[in-house]
Scaffold this motif. Sequence first.
Motif, PDB file in Angstrom:
ATOM      1  N   GLU A  10       0.824  -1.206   0.000  1.00 18.98           N
ATOM      2  CA  GLU A  10       0.000   0.000   0.000  1.00 18.98           C
ATOM      3  C   GLU A  10       0.856   1.252   0.000  1.00 18.98           C
ATOM      4  O   GLU A  10       0.548   2.237  -0.666  1.00 18.98           O
ATOM      5  CB  GLU A  10      -0.916   0.017   1.230  1.00 18.98           C
ATOM      6  N   LYS A  11       1.933   1.222   0.790  1.00 20.67           N
ATOM      7  CA  LYS A  11       2.796   2.396   0.923  1.00 20.67           C
ATOM      8  C   LYS A  11       4.247   1.988   0.759  1.00 20.67           C
ATOM      9  O   LYS A  11       4.578   0.806   0.772  1.00 20.67           O
ATOM     10  CB  LYS A  11       2.588   3.051   2.296  1.00 20.67           C
ATOM     11  N   MET A  12       5.090   2.978   0.641  1.00 15.21           N
ATOM     12  CA  MET A  12       6.530   2.746   0.561  1.00 15.21           C
ATOM     13  C   MET A  12       7.067   2.496   1.973  1.00 15.21           C
ATOM     14  O   MET A  12       8.066   3.071   2.407  1.00 15.21           O
ATOM     15  CB  MET A  12       7.219   3.941  -0.079  1.00 15.21           C
ATOM     16  N   GLY A  13       6.412   1.640   2.690  1.00 11.22           N
ATOM     17  CA  GLY A  13       6.687   1.297   4.071  1.00 11.22           C
ATOM     18  C   GLY A  13       5.521   0.461   4.555  1.00 11.22           C
ATOM     19  O   GLY A  13       4.776  -0.115   3.749  1.00 11.22           O
ATOM     20  N   SER A  14       5.300   0.387   5.854  1.00  7.36           N
ATOM     21  CA  SER A  14       4.171  -0.363   6.388  1.00  7.36           C
ATOM     22  C   SER A  14       2.877   0.393   6.114  1.00  7.36           C
ATOM     23  O   SER A  14       2.890   1.600   5.870  1.00  7.36           O
ATOM     24  CB  SER A  14       4.348  -0.584   7.889  1.00  7.36           C
ATOM     25  N   PRO A  15       1.723  -0.297   6.147  1.00  2.00           N
ATOM     26  CA  PRO A  15       0.453   0.366   5.813  1.00  2.00           C
ATOM     27  C   PRO A  15       0.139   1.577   6.668  1.00  2.00           C
ATOM     28  O   PRO A  15      -0.461   2.531   6.183  1.00  2.00           O
ATOM     29  CB  PRO A  15      -0.586  -0.744   6.009  1.00  2.00           C
ATOM     30  N   ARG A  16       0.545   1.573   7.941  1.00  2.00           N
ATOM     31  CA  ARG A  16       0.235   2.706   8.803  1.00  2.00           C
ATOM     32  C   ARG A  16       1.387   3.696   8.913  1.00  2.00           C
ATOM     33  O   ARG A  16       1.353   4.604   9.736  1.00  2.00           O
ATOM     34  CB  ARG A  16      -0.138   2.207  10.213  1.00  2.00           C
ATOM     35  N   SER A  17       2.414   3.522   8.098  1.00  2.00           N
ATOM     36  CA  SER A  17       3.532   4.460   8.141  1.00  2.00           C
ATOM     37  C   SER A  17       3.131   5.770   7.477  1.00  2.00           C
ATOM     38  O   SER A  17       2.090   5.882   6.841  1.00  2.00           O
ATOM     39  CB  SER A  17       4.748   3.869   7.424  1.00  2.00           C
ATOM     40  N   ARG A  18       3.996   6.761   7.609  1.00  2.00           N
ATOM     41  CA  ARG A  18       3.757   8.060   7.006  1.00  2.00           C
ATOM     42  C   ARG A  18       4.349   8.138   5.603  1.00  2.00           C
ATOM     43  O   ARG A  18       4.389   9.205   4.983  1.00  2.00           O
ATOM     44  CB  ARG A  18       4.382   9.133   7.900  1.00  2.00           C
ATOM     45  N   GLU A  19       4.771   7.008   5.076  1.00  2.00           N
ATOM     46  CA  GLU A  19       5.381   6.989   3.749  1.00  2.00           C
ATOM     47  C   GLU A  19       4.327   7.260   2.669  1.00  2.00           C
ATOM     48  O   GLU A  19       3.129   7.151   2.897  1.00  2.00           O
ATOM     49  CB  GLU A  19       6.031   5.627   3.492  1.00  2.00           C
ATOM     50  N   ALA A  20       4.829   7.593   1.483  1.00  2.00           N
ATOM     51  CA  ALA A  20       3.936   7.837   0.356  1.00  2.00           C
ATOM     52  C   ALA A  20       3.227   6.552  -0.057  1.00  2.00           C
ATOM     53  O   ALA A  20       3.754   5.454   0.112  1.00  2.00           O
ATOM     54  CB  ALA A  20       4.747   8.383  -0.832  1.00  2.00           C
ATOM     55  N   ARG A  21       2.021   6.706  -0.601  1.00  2.00           N
ATOM     56  CA  ARG A  21       1.344   5.551  -1.186  1.00  2.00           C
ATOM     57  C   ARG A  21       2.162   5.075  -2.386  1.00  2.00           C
ATOM     58  O   ARG A  21       2.645   5.868  -3.189  1.00  2.00           O
ATOM     59  CB  ARG A  21      -0.069   5.915  -1.610  1.00  2.00           C
ATOM     60  N   SER A  22       2.287   3.773  -2.513  1.00  2.00           N
ATOM     61  CA  SER A  22       3.189   3.218  -3.533  1.00  2.00           C
ATOM     62  C   SER A  22       2.749   3.571  -4.939  1.00  2.00           C
ATOM     63  O   SER A  22       3.576   3.881  -5.803  1.00  2.00           O
ATOM     64  CB  SER A  22       3.279   1.696  -3.369  1.00  2.00           C
TER      65      SER A  22
END
Length: 908
Positions: free
Chosen positions: A746-758
């Motif tokens: 979902e994201k450039m990290g874990s789903p609940r991270s603050r990273e951008a959506r992939s």
Amino acid sequence: MIVPDETSVPERLYTWVDVDAHLANLAVRDQWPDWLHESDAFWDGVELTVGPGASREEALSWLGEKFGVGSIVRDEEVAALRLDDVPGRLSNRLLPIVVRHREPDLPRREPRWRERRIVRSLGQPLPPPGGPFQGNVRIAALHSFKGGVGRTLHGVALAEAIARRGERVLLVDADLEAPGITWMFTAHGRRVDFAYEDFLSLLHSSEDGRPDDAVTLGSAYLPNQTIDNVIVMPTRRAPQDIAPPRIQPTDLLTPERSIYYLTESLGQLAHRLDARAVLIDLRAGGSELSAPVLLDPRVQRIFVTTISDQALIGTVRTIQELGRRAPSRPEDPASAAVITQFHPQGHGELAVRAAAMLRDVISRTLEPGGQESDDRVVDGDVTLEPILSVFQDGLLALPSSWEAVVDLVRRQRLDHTLAPLADELSRSEEPAFLPQAGPPVSPFGPDEHLAALRGRLGDFARRLAYAETADDTAFLPTESLRNLLTSHRTEPPLCVVAGAKGSGKTFTQIQMCFRRTWRDYAADVGVPGVSLQALLAPVFISKNLKDDAYQRIRAIQCDACVSSAAEPASQLELRDLIDRALRSQLSDSEWRRVWLTCMARAVGIDAEPADVERKLADFAHGDSRIFLIDGLEDLLQDFARSEAQRQALRVLMVDCLDWLRSLRGRPLGLVIFVRRDLVQAAVRQNYNQLLARYSEYELKWNPAEALRLALWVAQRSGSLPRLSSEEVSKASDKDLSRRLTPVWGEKMGSPRSREARSDGWFLAALSDFNGQIQARDIVIFTAESADISKDDIRWSDRLLTPSAMRNALVRCSREKIAAIGAESPQVGELLNRLDGLGAEKKKIPFSPETVGLSGEDLDLLAANGVVFREEDQYWIPEIFRHGLSFKAAGRPKILAITNLVRQRNNLD
């Protein structure tokens, strides 16, 4: 309290209020000595609480230093702070000073703009909250420094966008002084049974610090105030009452309650109502009515502002203060910004600057997270990029009722503008605070199996990367191909199929050829009702085809000949014919006959320019063919400098098509695959008219089609064994993001991270400044990402890992630059010059003088999406920046510029 940027000796000390403010500013700036614990200023004096080891003299000396020479009056028993009087006269207005010795206590910090106790911990953030809101409810608050910027309207539009995604949303009008949503709701004719003031009063009356009564009564009455999945909580039940509120949010900050009592209670209420999200429309400015909501870092803060200095600078200062008091932790949502009420044509530069300023200040409110060694320019751009909501005349006078406002929102497509926020707030999430039992579960099976799937994906994508080396005969049907076939079910096509470099022109021609007939090609694309059985006859093809692909095309050419005894001309013979023509000075009609001769000889007709029109007309009396022409870049390599080459292409696209249309019954077709920039250079006078004529056949990859191609590559490689080709082709835009989750998460990290959506990161990373994404870049990026991910065991929930995707962008950029140089030598030469610069000059933005390029050179690069001009400086998109090794100076605004270009295109 929003503190000034610098703290020095105060210019004016009129009253105890100025003294109190200055001492608070010193605490915030961490300029208190260790022995000072608390200060209290009142109308009749100022009191300092110091540690047992500090002397009265030490405290008075410190005050004199911080308030200025002559500010302290003292003797053995009495000390005072001198306040200002009339200029030029020594003041006798004194504020007595008392120094008390006491051990420090631990004062309770509260989410207020102006905290009640001035203590040394003011320089530290507020105590962080515990876990997420109950039920993992998302809470977002809309705030503006000034009123009249469109905050309430955009709040309604965002609620409507979430509701249309099938999610229930609680919309709270928390503007207790100038409610807007309340007026819309009551004008709709709806009765208000439960309001925000009721909720505050019930919370305030709770004796045990629990919100049970407020949640129970709210969940009983609020469902009656639901409109299309939006549960509206107006400010008050009687909108005609304009008196100040009896209970304010800060009245809930009593010692027995959590300092986040209000937001946590709203979360519980939303959970009881089965709402996915809560949207809160706050009072504008630095009001205590908004403080308890804005100072909870779990709340996503959405700042709405115009580009005017007052609104923008006030918003920046508000964000800075929130970042100091309540920074967003890695598990908290990043703040967002919406810039409104500007015209792209007149205010474009101001909007770009505003977006860059807001993104910069928001980034500083985030606690660090992630791997700092990665180049994260795209991540920051995607995550923090402000939304541009351009000025629209239809929004000047808002209607009064809810129904009319929602109808206006839909007609003006505000819900579409706010789609990124709506997608994020409506997304289902698992709690980030609960520890996982054991390793994460992989949808692909054991790690060894995942490595094999990644290897399979990388191998398949690499074979597809260049049409000339692709040996797979499957392809992804796109909208442009369906349009081409739908428009020519019974009649041969006569058209130009334009596309940017790497858009898939050669690949499309090859796949057409492999189907041999128009009807068989239509069957594989999935267009029914195509009865035309005409043979496909390739005339010119790419000169870089592999031997086996070339032999297959040669066999297809033989099958398309006029008879079994006829022999098609070779590619060398046809190129020699064009080369000889280029060395002659031919008229348009002579060039037309040269091109027609190439077509005739490609199907075995022994023709010369002098008799080709008669022989083709004779052939067309009893037979039909569809000629396919690609590889024009190979034929016309000095296009920019040669008028003869531009004339040749112009005649092919205009005169030859017109002549074929003149044949009775139109038995012969012609599909010309050509780069868009070559079309523009060849047909300068009527370029837009020609492109418009064939626009529905143009090979371009909008965001949905680009995501579909990425999913198709993964599916065709066998890396997604549970996914079928039909599911890929029929997936809606929303389905595409969901189905791509096993590919890159979902994201450039874990789903609940603050990273951008992939998916957003992917689109931003591969787009040029023309808003184009090329098929070749997509498959190269996929191949590189899969190869780098192959042995990574940290991410078992996806094929492509975040670090691999970021590193693949670098390799993809280099390959794109090399491919452009091979296809367009003039553009390639300019890119080589940029690449050869010294490191000290490789910074964006840059000036023409710095890189040594002329205005004409930069115009050519701009036409190819390589640069964008902003005043006298130029920017490079990420897909080129990495390969050229340019560094982003300061905080780049690459996506702000890209978004502005897209907004302009939408308006045009």
